[in-house]
Structure formats: C-alpha cells, structure tokens
Design a protein around this motif. Structure first.
Motif, PDB file in Angstrom:
ATOM      1  N   THR A  95       0.798  -1.225   0.000  1.00  0.00           N
ATOM      2  CA  THR A  95       0.000   0.000   0.000  1.00  0.00           C
ATOM      3  C   THR A  95       0.830   1.274   0.000  1.00  0.00           C
ATOM      4  OG1 THR A  95      -0.167  -0.060   2.428  1.00  0.00           O
ATOM      5  CG2 THR A  95      -1.930  -1.135   1.170  1.00  0.00           C
ATOM      6  N   ASP A  96       2.138   1.166  -0.179  1.00  0.00           N
ATOM      7  CA  ASP A  96       2.946   2.381  -0.293  1.00  0.00           C
ATOM      8  C   ASP A  96       3.887   2.276  -1.482  1.00  0.00           C
ATOM      9  OD1 ASP A  96       5.251   0.978   0.473  1.00  0.00           O
ATOM     10  OD2 ASP A  96       5.274   1.772   2.507  1.00  0.00           O
ATOM     11  N   ALA A  97       4.816   3.210  -1.573  1.00  0.00           N
ATOM     12  CA  ALA A  97       5.676   3.302  -2.749  1.00  0.00           C
ATOM     13  C   ALA A  97       6.639   2.130  -2.875  1.00  0.00           C
ATOM     14  CB  ALA A  97       6.453   4.615  -2.721  1.00  0.00           C
ATOM     15  N   THR A  98       6.927   1.427  -1.776  1.00  0.00           N
ATOM     16  CA  THR A  98       7.866   0.301  -1.873  1.00  0.00           C
ATOM     17  C   THR A  98       7.282  -0.831  -2.707  1.00  0.00           C
ATOM     18  OG1 THR A  98       7.058  -0.570   0.252  1.00  0.00           O
ATOM     19  CG2 THR A  98       9.007   0.849   0.294  1.00  0.00           C
ATOM     20  N   GLY A  99       5.997  -1.141  -2.471  1.00  0.00           N
ATOM     21  CA  GLY A  99       5.357  -2.174  -3.274  1.00  0.00           C
ATOM     22  C   GLY A  99       5.260  -1.775  -4.728  1.00  0.00           C
ATOM     23  N   ARG A 100       4.935  -0.509  -4.957  1.00  0.00           N
ATOM     24  CA  ARG A 100       4.839  -0.036  -6.342  1.00  0.00           C
ATOM     25  C   ARG A 100       6.200  -0.096  -7.028  1.00  0.00           C
ATOM     26  NH1 ARG A 100       1.304   3.108  -9.370  1.00  0.00           N
ATOM     27  NH2 ARG A 100       2.159   3.252 -11.476  1.00  0.00           N
ATOM     28  N   ALA A 101       7.261   0.226  -6.291  1.00  0.00           N
ATOM     29  CA  ALA A 101       8.599   0.176  -6.877  1.00  0.00           C
ATOM     30  C   ALA A 101       8.953  -1.244  -7.300  1.00  0.00           C
ATOM     31  CB  ALA A 101       9.624   0.714  -5.884  1.00  0.00           C
ATOM     32  N   LEU A 102       8.582  -2.230  -6.494  1.00  0.00           N
ATOM     33  CA  LEU A 102       8.820  -3.621  -6.887  1.00  0.00           C
ATOM     34  C   LEU A 102       8.048  -3.948  -8.160  1.00  0.00           C
ATOM     35  CD1 LEU A 102       8.712  -5.641  -3.532  1.00  0.00           C
ATOM     36  CD2 LEU A 102      10.706  -5.220  -4.973  1.00  0.00           C
ATOM     37  N   GLN A 103       6.806  -3.498  -8.239  1.00  0.00           N
ATOM     38  CA  GLN A 103       6.013  -3.724  -9.444  1.00  0.00           C
ATOM     39  C   GLN A 103       6.672  -3.119 -10.678  1.00  0.00           C
ATOM     40  OE1 GLN A 103       2.098  -2.147  -8.142  1.00  0.00           O
ATOM     41  NE2 GLN A 103       1.295  -4.158  -8.659  1.00  0.00           N
TER      42      GLN A 103
END
Length: 467
Positions: A95-103
């Motif tokens: 739910t934050d930028a870390t997960g999006r960065a992995l994506q």
C-alpha cells in the motif's frame, strides 16, 4: 561476541546465501487488487563496521525477479523515519511506494536509522541515547555508501538511487538529496566505520518535509498570525510570542534572495502573492479533476460565477484560505517546533532529536533559548549550533561543495498545517533557482500524509530514469 563481530557474521551469512544460490529468500507480495509479484529478500545487513545500535543500523533489500535479468534498474530507497524518531528496517508494503517500486521492477532498499528515542544499555546499567541529530541522517548516508561499495553483489544501478520519505522522513530525503558527499559529515562516518566513497543520490522524493527547523517557528507564525485572535484562539501570552516570532521571519526570508520564475526577487512584501500561485494551481488541478471547491476556501472561480463553461481559478483570498486550514485542524501552539520551557514545560520531537546522549531535550533556536532561560543574552553552544546546521538542506543547496541530487519530487498538502507552506515552497524555489529539476505541488485538501499519487510519482521516475 562483540557488536562488530556480530555485524560481520551477519553480513557474511547474507552475502554467502546470495552468492551461493543467487536467489535469497523467495517471497510474494499481494496487492489490494489481488495482483502479486515475486521477489527475493535479503535482510539484516549491517551497513557500518562500528555498530552503535544493532536494533537499527542495518538495511533490508528486495529484488524483483526481473532485476536479475536487468541489473541496471533504479534503486528505490525508502526511509520510514517519522517524528525524528528511530525507524527499523522494514519489508515492502503493498500500500505504499515500496510495493509499487517492486512492481515497476526496481530494487527496493529499506534501511533502519537511529532517532531521538534510540537507546542502548551500557554494561554499568546506564541508558545512552544513540540517535540524537545528526545520527539518523548519518546512518542513511552510511547505508548509501554500503550499497555503492557492494555494487557487484547487489543488483540495481547505484547511480540512480532514489530516496523517499514523509514528514521527518521527507526531511531526511531532502537532506540526502542536498548534502551528497559533503565533508562536514565525514568525522561521523569514520566514527561508525562507514564505507569510504560517495553518498550522493540521483533523486529525492520528499513528502511534506519538516525541515529548515531553525526558522520553522518564525515561518509558521508569520503565515498564520492573522488567525491568532480568531479561529486559532490563542491566549494573550501566546499571541505575544507569535507576534515576536513573526516579526523575525522577514529578515530571514529576504536573506535567502529567492527568485520567481521570471527573475523577480522574493521578499516579505511579495511572498504572499507568490504563495497564492501554488494554491491557485492546486485548486485548478483539483477542479479539473472534478473536486468541489467550497466557497469557504477563498478560492475564486471565474470571478465568482460557478457553473459556467470552462471554469477556472483566478484568485484566492489568502486570509480566508488560511482560516479554512485552521478550521480543519488546530494549529500548533507557538513556538510550534521549539516550545521547550517557553510557555510550558513540553518538548517537541525536534527538541528531543537535538538533545544529548543522556536523554535531555534542548532548545535549538536562539529565540526559544532566551525565552526559556529568561536571559536575552543566552546563546547556544557551538556544538549544538553545528548539529542544527547539519540538519538543514537549505544550508547546502548551491554551496559549491555538496553533490546535490539533480532530480526532486516534492509534495506538501495544501491543507497540511504541520509546518508553514513556506518551508517546502522555499526548498523547491531554491532548488529551481540553482537549476535543479524540480517537480513540486501543493496538493489540494491533502493533510500531513505521504506516498500518495503513486501513478504520478512513478510516471515522473520513469521520465527521469529513461532520459
């Protein structure tokens, strides 16, 4: 086993596992929409040789499967520092930028760092506070050096390190961006046994940065003094302190010699009009996206004719708008950041982070020190002044010594009252004046939060990393 031996043992085990299998620990991150991503986790890697506080001075990093095929992807470094307190290394969040960065296929690094509440127990039973400023910043810089010195074994392009933080973490991100390789931190780095080399970064993402602390009280009162006797509801004593602080701000503001895009020098006379341009832009963007713009905000749409074709924002009554902000959430009492013993015996997070190893909080501005001691001649000691100076990115931008990040993404809520709007506006303006690439917005009706608008953020990251 000594802390140093523990650190070396843990690091050897982490590197051995990575090199032997090339895979780390396989994990799956599941997002709210049900999508998943596979990644490898490498955790509890101590980034300094002389570990002072083993609870915090290590990093975790995470590698999506695609980054093993393309190792030159950006490195997204997230600091979870908040309130200038210590932050442990953590795992990616969906739910934050870390997960999006992995994506997005980026390597994600989440380091721990000491802060005001970090303590260790000495053999004699004494408690020592290890994280007083600039310890947290030094830890993060040491983590960046560790990444660079282990470039061969850690995927990701270390020339494209992007830091991200919110609030005090936003301040840390701005400091990492502003102070790259500055020699003023070197003695701290050597004391920790940090790796030699560079700690500059490629880009800084700063959500609502709580920074420029030695001038933040002045800025806050200068901005909000018009609400003191009304919606803010201050006492007579508080109003007196507010007015004294507000009177000090113009000299500092004018000393910055900031300029508007057309080259006009900003002063206390024209600054409110400059601030209005960002609020107008914010309201227009929200209006175009379908948001309602209440009349109580002071925003003027098409000379007041609502519902007409092609509505656009033409003005804002700043006094009305500031009252709107205050009605949403009570302002901090003056002094907002350095209140210790000025009007009451309370310490802010900033009083604590500038304190000493025994746990004492301290005044870190001359104004509050003189008020707290009832001594108009009181001055801060040199050691404290130096530490305060090290924690302000405004002192380093354009100094000709630091290697400042070329790219900046700064967001501050247009309804965020945790610091004055001037703090992020001045940061962005000084960077622009020194020809850095800055993407800055006051975000309509947004309070004190971070890691929002991720589509916009990662579109920007894609733009700066593919040019």
């Amino acid at each position: 086993m000594s802390q140093m031996m523990i650190r070396l043992f843990v690091c050897m085990m982490a590197v051995t596992t990575m090199n032997a299998s090339g895979m780390g620990e396989e994990r799956i991150l599941t997002f709210p929409n049900g999508k998943t991503i596979k990644y490898r986790a490498y955790e509890t890697i101590y980034y300094v040789s002389n570990v002072v506080d083993s609870t915090y001075q290590y990093l975790n990093y995470y590698v999506p499967e695609s980054a093993y095929e393309n190792r030159n992807v950006p490195v997204f470094l997230k600091t979870n520092v908040g309130g200038y307190m210590a932050a442990k290394a953590a795992a990616p969040s969906p739910t934050d930028a870390t997960g999006r960065a992995l994506q997005e296929g980026y390597v994600v690094v989440i380091p721990g760092a000491r802060g005001s509440n970090a303590t260790v127990l000495q053999p004699d039973g004494a408690t020592v506070y290890t994280g007083r400023a600039p310890a947290g910043l030094v830890d993060l810089k040491a983590a960046i050096r560790y990444l660079r010195s282990n470039d061969a074994s850690i995927p990701g392009d270390k020339e494209r390190i992007i830091t991200d933080g919110t609030s005090a973490g936003g301040a840390m991100s701005s400091l990492l961006g502003a102070t790259g390789n500055h020699p003023a931190y070197e003695s701290y780095m050597q004391e920790l046994g940090a790796d030699a080399g560079r700690d500059d970064i490629f880009a800084a993402v700063c959500f609502c940065p709580i920074t420029d602390l030695e001038h933040a009280d002045m800025a806050y009162e200068w901005l909000y003094k018009g609400t003191n006797a009304g919606v803010r509801g201050l006492s007579t004593e508080q109003i007196a302190v507010s007015e004294e602080l507000a009177a000090l701000y113009p000299a500092y503001l004018n000393s910055l010699e900031l300029k508007t895009p057309d080259g006009t020098v900003l002063t206390d006379v024209n600054y409110r009009d400059y601030l209005k341009t960002f609020l107008i832009k914010s309201a227009q963007k929200a209006h175009d996206a379908g948001a309602d713009i209440p009349a109580e905000t002071g925003i003027v749409l098409n000379q007041g004719r609502r519902g007409s074709t092609g509505e656009f924002v033409i003005d804002v009554d700043l006094d009305t708008y500031l009252e709107y902000v205050v009605k949403r959430q009570q302002l901090k009492a003056p002094p907002a950041f350095d209140p210790l013993n000025v009007l009451e015996n309370k310490a802010s997070p900033e009083n604590s982070v500038f304190g000493d190893h025994t746990g004492n909080a301290v005044n870190f501005t001359g104004f509050s020190l003189q008020k707290a001691t009832n001594n108009p001649s009181a001055v801060m000691d040199t050691e404290l002044k130096d530490r305060v100076w090290l924690m302000n990115p405004m002192n380093f931008i354009g100094d000709g010594i630091s290697r400042t990040a070329q790219n900046w993404y700064i967001r501050h809520g247009a309804a965020d009252r945790d610091t004055g709007f001037q703090i992020p506006v001045n940061l962005a303006t000084k960077l622009i004046n020194h020809h850095y690439n800055v993407n800055f917005d006051l975000v309509w009706n947004r309070g004190h939060t971070g890691d929002y608008g991720l589509d916009e953020l990662f579109a920007w990251i894609k733009e700066i990393t593919t040019n």
